[in-house]
Motif scaffolding. Structure first.
Motif: not given
Ligand code: N2P
Length: 360
Positions: A28-31, A76, A234, A237, A266, A268, A304
């Motif tokens: 995922w982007s920015d993760y 996910t 999310w 984010d 959720w 991931d 996160y």
């Protein structure tokens, strides 16, 4: 070959390995933290190619088509369950994952509902799907009585119509938005009933005229810059949007809320496609991420929550104390998890979503 040339050859091989291992990651982007990949290459000599997406549907299409070329992907959990059944992933070789002992057994047990025995994946990060909003813009339009801790902010037509001019955005994530709408209507967010899905579709169509766009990563910068004022988003984010606004010192104040009516929780997962070209490197990466310091660095950067018990002493106090990241037990009671849709439900949900977005 003379002794000298053999030595020279050995030196050359050490200096520039001709067959450096390669690893292809799709995340995922920015993760991820800024230095995670650099540190991995320094520790292992494995070169990384890193691509990003912002949608489970996009990842799923690539995996189902086969030969994606990726070694590590991050679905996910509910999507992953269906993909496991389709043979998309290889079982993990746990003998290559000594850092598994760092994981939090209780949180990993949640993921077992999607992957019995945690045979195919480990939790990368987990979070919630709530609402990010611009404090001042919302207060200007709705006053002190603004229902900022309620899904009314986006699902009550009267409320959302008054926010439309400052920009309301939804995630382009049908399997998250439709359950959120069902929950708002007092229906079970885990329902797979076509009638319930149709009611959610109706609600989403009612608010559609007030929605600026459906997108799952653009809202981070837009919230941070004051270009939109309310985004279903999310957890991490939205916190990244808050951090970007703080850094820019642009006077924008962003808040993340898990609405009182509840929200999706959720997980991931780090998983290895069956046809991964470099499964050894993939295992090395998954084990590296489960290092306590590496996972703590990621959580401290992306905001996160992780499922790594050993990392918790290394997670910044500010992050640990943020209830939007690590919800209290009481707040957790109001969270729901995703159900694995069968092919029919998946089709119904996606058709409803297309209808919402196209206004038909
Ligand atoms: C990271 C988004 C990951 C959350 N930018 C989606 N499950």
């Amino acid at each position: 070959m003379t002794r000298t040339s053999a030595t020279a050859l050995a030196l050359i091989l050490t200096a520039a390995p001709a067959f450096a291992q390669q690893l292809n990651i799709y995340n995922w982007s920015d993760y991820i933290a800024e230095d995670t990949l650099e540190k991995f290459t320094a520790a292992t000599g494995i070169e990384v190619t890193y691509d990003v997406y912002d949608s489970n549907e996009v990842l799923e299409a690539k995996l189902m088509a086969g030969s994606s070329g990726y070694d590590v992907v991050v679905p996910t959990a509910d999507f992953m369950a269906r993909q496991i059944a389709a043979g998309v992933y290889q079982p993990l070789d746990k003998s290559k994952l000594p850092n598994l002992g760092n994981m939090d057994a209780q949180i990993m047990a949640y993921a077992e509902a999607f992957d019995p025995g945690n045979a195919h994946a480990v939790i990368y990060m987990w979070g919630t799907t709530g609402i990010g909003y611009n404090e001042d813009m919302v207060a200007e339009r709705l006053g002190d009585a603004a229902p900022v801790n309620s899904w009314d902010l986006v699902f009550d037509p009267e409320v959302v119509s008054r926010l439309a001019d400052c920009g309301v955005t939804l995630l382009d994530a049908p399997t998250e938005m439709i359950p959120a709408a069902m929950n708002y209507l007092g229906l079970d967010p885990q329902s797979t009933d076509a009638g319930d899905i149709a009611k959610a579709e109706e609600l989403l169509k009612t608010i559609a005229p007030h929605v600026r766009y459906y997108h799952s990563s653009q809202y981070i910068n837009d919230l941070a810059n004051g270009d939109v004022c309310v985004s279903v988003g999310w957890s991490g984010d939205v916190f990244q949007a808050q951090a970007r606004a703080d850094e820019a010192e642009n006077g924008v104040s962003i808040v993340y809320t898990i609405p009182d009516e509840g929200a999706l929780m959720w997980f991931d997962m780090l998983a290895i496609p069956s046809d991964a070209p470099n499964p050894d490197a993939a295992h090395a990466f998954i084990n590296f991420v489960m290092d306590a310091q590496i996972t703590a660095d990621i959580t401290n950067y992306v905001w996160y929550a992780n499922a790594n018990a050993a990392s918790m002493p290394l997670v910044d106090q500010e992050v640990k104390d943020t209830p939007g990241i690590f919800p209290s037990e009481a707040a957790k009671d109001r969270l729901w998890t995703a159900v694995v849709y069968d092919a029919r439900t998946d089709r119904v949900v996606n058709r409803a979503w297309t209808a919402v977005k196209t206004g038909r």
